[in-house]
Scaffold this motif. Structure first.
Motif, PDB file in Angstrom:
ATOM      1  N   ILE B 276      30.464 -73.644 -48.713  1.00 49.25           N
ATOM      2  CA  ILE B 276      30.928 -72.656 -49.585  1.00 49.25           C
ATOM      3  C   ILE B 276      32.690 -72.338 -49.064  1.00 49.25           C
ATOM      4  O   ILE B 276      33.430 -72.381 -49.870  1.00 49.25           O
ATOM      5  CB  ILE B 276      29.950 -71.445 -48.751  1.00 49.25           C
ATOM      6  CG1 ILE B 276      28.804 -71.126 -49.887  1.00 49.25           C
ATOM      7  CG2 ILE B 276      31.160 -70.278 -49.565  1.00 49.25           C
ATOM      8  CD1 ILE B 276      28.210 -69.708 -49.462  1.00 49.25           C
ATOM      9  N   GLY B 277      33.067 -72.849 -47.527  1.00 45.23           N
ATOM     10  CA  GLY B 277      34.127 -73.055 -47.730  1.00 45.23           C
ATOM     11  C   GLY B 277      35.301 -74.150 -48.305  1.00 45.23           C
ATOM     12  O   GLY B 277      36.149 -73.849 -49.224  1.00 45.23           O
ATOM     13  N   ALA B 278      34.019 -75.157 -48.294  1.00 48.44           N
ATOM     14  CA  ALA B 278      35.255 -76.625 -49.026  1.00 48.44           C
ATOM     15  C   ALA B 278      35.418 -76.180 -50.806  1.00 48.44           C
ATOM     16  O   ALA B 278      35.683 -76.824 -51.534  1.00 48.44           O
ATOM     17  CB  ALA B 278      33.953 -77.528 -48.158  1.00 48.44           C
ATOM     18  N   ALA B 281      37.778 -74.358 -51.519  1.00 44.08           N
ATOM     19  CA  ALA B 281      38.723 -74.680 -51.816  1.00 44.08           C
ATOM     20  C   ALA B 281      38.846 -75.559 -52.322  1.00 44.08           C
ATOM     21  O   ALA B 281      39.463 -76.366 -53.249  1.00 44.08           O
ATOM     22  CB  ALA B 281      39.509 -75.241 -50.845  1.00 44.08           C
ATOM     23  N   ALA B 283      37.296 -78.370 -53.472  1.00 43.86           N
ATOM     24  CA  ALA B 283      35.953 -79.920 -53.734  1.00 43.86           C
ATOM     25  C   ALA B 283      34.660 -79.809 -53.578  1.00 43.86           C
ATOM     26  O   ALA B 283      34.471 -78.270 -54.124  1.00 43.86           O
ATOM     27  CB  ALA B 283      35.907 -80.337 -51.494  1.00 43.86           C
TER      28      ALA B 283
END
Lengths: 340, 601
Positions: B276-278, B281, B283
């Motif tokens: 989820i972080g990726a 951001a 990706a």
């Protein structure tokens, strides 16, 4: 007369955020101001900053600085995994995580440890007040043994010391400070941002509402009376010249990845911040003496950060298109032939 | 002897886990496939590294049926601990190839025994001490080849294909196969009716692939650049295959630089958190797991839904609840995945029914996630994911990535910085986002799982909350019309229909043939995504009775279908459920259906 601009041409106001909704006098608000000062003086480009947090009073604070930057207030204790993923997607981002003692040392302890283990390039600030503020004053896991709650309950458990834990894991940057000690906090934040790897700063940040009374070891008066700084910290950014005019033998100067310097001026006994065992000893001796040892405890500038270990390119993975990411038709046909 | 039975049989090899029997099974599978004969292997393995019983079922049919059969024609009995039990599974008149020392006293007299001294042969004829245990399994391949008439050329092909990366191992394995083949020729005369003969017409242009490998290839082609996972059966091979593909196709052989990061996380919470972080951001990010991991991911998936972050989550279903049977299949995560997390949540769920769809849906899942800025589930299962399936070759994608509504610097300049992260300017519920790192003063916003307004500002406003939730429902409604539509076959003109999805498809295809032969042809709608398409209600409205077939106890999709129907159609729907952990056989559909329909089976 216009406002003073930093080296990228931005005024201090460009680093402000929304008005705080925390209690008046909360240590976290001081840390927010230290953050604004550090980011402004470093000349961080707001669009490169990613403000990450979990859940709790501390985790609200990314809304209170650099409003024009992206921020992500995720789920409780899971800031490290979000930060890790975001860093992999775009390693050009400057990851700045803000967490609390509940968020880090209880619900998020696992992710805290594993982020350190991977050495994700990130500044990780723990706004540590030993109590759960939003849920009205329960002990947290960093509360000291024998520490007294506002209503009189005594903490019967050993504290988890985030700095000691981080050192055990070989964290590449470990510091402790006090929200009321801006002279120390600001250069530490700058150094943490300049450092490439996981930089932990455990900042004791008193909760004026639930944990600022006699019997608490996280109150303003207790910390002021017991703080023992191991060295004066100053930070010289890469875009300024280094002027060192101290007596020989009184300072230590460590160069960070981006060419900036952290300069430590000896206060009492000399502490070598590159000696992990010495750092453990300083913490243990401080604890035994009833002191709160603050300053830069440990620094290792030789360790690869996670994105480097993963061998991903400097340009962000998020920017890659199908031309680079898809195997060619021939390669695809080769895969198909191997299935036959 | 009675009539020959040609290219229509099921071999069951009962062996000991960790003894190397899987290699022998795969050699046999590939040899038969090489003869042009359709194969459908099912590996029934224990949650164990070494020592527990394991079974490999290899079904061969002229028609190309790919579902599990519940009848065993040829048993290869290698495991003394399950010998008596295994013997009971063989159909009358079937063949039993067994280790000679196993006692046949007081056992069935209605089967044909071919006792082989496997251990003795191995000791006498295999010189290699370290490989003897594994090679003993190859002896059984030789015996089966003798019984069924598999030519040496096909066996050699099977061995070469299996040892593609270890050509040195080919000869020693071929030699072991010959030991078994020679023993068969020297000691037995054929007493059974089963034979394999080369054929044409079905397997041409087809390949054998596991669904998880297909899914990994799909993710690679879909442009995944961040994958985070925690090992769990039966999903591990998704990321393991992705790692292998990435080493070949995403790694610079000179510098070692990788255009992907695949992280083995500390648990499933961190795995989905990284993904989820990726995704936040920018990706293309994924995680892969099975039931217990899905349970752990629930909170984060709610964040992904409410904060609107693209992420692809592979759930290779096994049977629960709790640890359940970790190496057995099911379709029992459907309802949970569809509404995973607390509060009002609904997710896009893709339901691949073939390995080709494992590839295509895995690839397209990243487009859906970006387009709709939300978690997308790829719901496969152990049967589809870990067994080899015959499939047409996959197609190279012709379309570029769809990155969805992302505002870049130039867009923000054009808008003079006037935009709201959660403002529905297009009326489709899908709003615009910016990615961290976008060099414009108006690009930044604060993403949060707490209440927010159209400009991503914190709010506890009742009105703003309700409006946002309504928009999220509208967004899913938009998605519903673009997801893979059901595949409907109403060619029979029957008043009875079947609805199924996922790996149940194979059993439905076979069941429909059997039902037609029994004089009860049925129409078929195969679901390929949730939320349900309008096609479902239309299909039910055109049939008097519709059976929803699925591999779970509670009829989870049966419930979803009924909820989606107008009241007057609800009573038309019936439920057929299979939930013992074994892949559903066609008979699990035909028997209850014929019984309900009052047709004698």
């Amino acid at each position: 007369m216009s406002a003073t601009l930093n080296h990228i041409g931005l005024p201090r106001d460009a680093y402000k955020g929304a008005a705080t909704t925390l209690c008046a006098g909360c240590g976290h608000n001081s840390i927010t101001n230290h953050m604004i000062k550090a980011l402004y003086e470093l000349g961080i480009e707001p669009h490169r900053l990613a403000k990450m947090s979990g859940i709790g009073c501390s985790s609200k604070t990314p809304a209170y600085f650099v409003e024009s930057a992206h921020g992500f207030n995720g789920v409780h204790g899971r800031m490290p995994s979000l930060t890790t993923g975001a860093q992999l997607a775009n390693r050009q981002l400057i990851m700045l995580g803000v967490s609390g003692d509940g968020d880090t040392a209880s619900i998020g302890l696992g992710q805290f440890l594993h982020m350190i283990r991977r050495n994700v390039d990130c500044t990780y600030i723990i706004e540590d007040n030993g109590t759960y503020g939003l849920t009205k004053g329960q002990f947290s896991a960093t509360a000291d043994l024998g520490s007294v709650q506002k209503k009189g309950a005594v903490n019967t458990f050993q504290p988890i010391d985030p700095c000691a834990v981080a050192l055990t894991l070989g964290c590449s940057f470990v510091a402790r400070s006090f929200s009321g000690d801006g002279k120390q906090v600001v250069p530490l934040i700058k150094a943490a941002i300049a450092h490439r790897g996981t930089a932990i700063i455990d900042i004791i940040s008193p909760c004026v509402t639930f944990n600022d009374h006699d019997g608490s070891t996280k109150s303003y008066s207790w910390v002021k009376d017991h703080e023992e700084s191991i060295a004066d910290v100053s930070f010289i950014p890469f875009f300024e010249e280094v002027h060192v005019d101290y007596e020989p033998g009184t300072i230590r100067d460590v160069e960070l990845h981006d060419g900036s310097h952290i300069v430590l001026k000896k206060l009492g006994e000399d502490h070598d911040p590159t000696d992990r065992r010495a750092a453990m000893r300083v913490i243990e001796e401080g604890r035994a003496a009833g002191h709160l040892v603050t300053g830069l405890l440990y620094l290792d500038t030789t360790m690869d950060d996670f994105a480097t270990t993963e061998q991903i390119p400097q340009r962000p993975l998020k920017d890659l298109g199908e031309g680079e990411l898809r195997p060619t038709r021939d390669q695809f046909a080769q895969v198909m032939s191997e299935f036959a | 002897m009675t009539q020959h039975i040609i290219n229509d049989l099921t071999i069951q090899a009962a062996t000991v886990n960790g003894s190397g029997s899987q290699t022998a099974n795969l050699v046999l599978t590939r040899a038969i496939f090489h003869m042009g004969i359709p194969v459908a292997p099912k590996n029934v393995f224990p949650s164990n590294i070494e020592g527990l019983p394991t079974w490999y079922q290899l079904r061969v049919t002229q028609e190309g049926h790919m579902a599990r059969s519940d009848k065993v024609d040829i048993l290869v009995a290698f495991n003394p601990s399950t010998w008596r039990q295994d013997l009971k599974t063989v159909r009358p008149g079937g063949v039993v190839i067994h280790e000679e020392v196993f006692s046949t006293a007081d056992v069935r007299s209605d089967v044909i025994y071919y006792p082989v001294p496997f251990s003795k042969l191995a000791k006498a004829k295999i010189q290699n001490d370290t490989l003897r245990k594994q090679l003993t399994n190859m002896i059984y391949v030789g015996v089966v080849a003798g019984v069924l008439g598999i030519p040496l050329e096909a066996l050699e092909h099977g061995v070469k294909r299996q040892f593609l990366t270890k050509p040195k191992a080919v000869q020693v394995n071929v030699d072991a196969i010959k030991i078994g083949h020679d023993y068969w020729q020297d000691n037995f005369s054929k007493q059974d009716p089963y034979r394999l003969e080369p054929m044409t017409g079905i397997v041409e242009g087809k390949v054998l692939v596991e669904g998880n490998q297909a899914a990994a290839l799909g993710a690679l082609m879909g442009g995944v650049t961040v994958a985070a996972w925690y090992p769990i059966t039966p999903s591990s091979s998704v990321c393991e295959n992705l790692i292998a593909y990435s080493e070949r196709f995403r790694t610079d052989s000179k510098t070692g630089e990788k255009l992907i990061s695949i992280v083995q996380a500390e648990d499933e919470l961190a795995a989905v958190g990284m993904a989820i972080g990726a995704g936040w951001a920018g990706a293309r990010a994924m995680t892969s797991t099975s039931g217990p991991g899905i349970s752990l991911m629930a909170e984060f998936v709610g964040l992904g839904y409410y904060a609107e972050v693209p992420v692809v989550i592979f759930d290779i279903q096994r049977i629960g609840p709790s640890t359940g049977l970790p190496t057995r299949t099911s379709q029992a995560d459907v309802a949970f995945a569809f509404s995973l997390s607390h509060g009002d949540t609904r997710h896009i769920v893709l339901l691949p029914g073939t390995v080709e769809e494992c590839y295509e849906f895995a690839r397209d899942a990243f487009d859906y996630a970006d387009r709709f800025q939300t978690p997308v589930f790829m719901l496969s299962d152990l049967d589809l994911g870990m067994n080899l399936w015959m499939t047409p070759e996959f197609k190279y994608p012709e379309k570029p990535f769809d990155r969805g509504k992302v505002l870049a610097k130039a867009d923000l300049e054009r808008l003079a910085g006037e935009w709201g992260r959660y403002r529905d300017v297009d009326g489709d519920g899908v709003t615009y986002r910016t990615l961290p790192g976008t060099d414009h003063p108006a690009a930044g916003y604060f993403t949060r799982g707490s209440g927010h307004d159209e400009f991503a500002r914190y709010t506890e406003s009742a009105e703003a909350y309700a409006q946002n939730m309504d928009r999220l429902a509208r967004k899913l409604e938009t998605a519903r019309h673009t997801l893979p539509a059901p595949i409907v076959d109403e060619g029979t003109g029957s008043s009875t229909g079947l609805i199924a999805f996922g790996s149940t498809h194979a059993a439905v295809l076979e069941a429909r043939e059997a039902l037609a032969a029994a004089g009860k042809p049925v129409d078929y709608l195969r679901l390929r995504a949730l939320p349900l398409s309008d096609e479902v209600a239309a299909f039910v409205s055109r049939h008097e009775r519709v059976y929803v077939v699925e591999q779970n106890r509670d009829g989870q999709v049966y419930d979803l279908v009924r909820l989606a129907l107008p009241a007057h159609l609800v009573d038309r729907v019936r439920s057929i459920r299979h939930y013992n952990g074994q892949p559903i056989p066609a008979v699990a559909i035909t028997e209850p259906l014929l019984q309900t329909e009052g047709v004698p089976a």
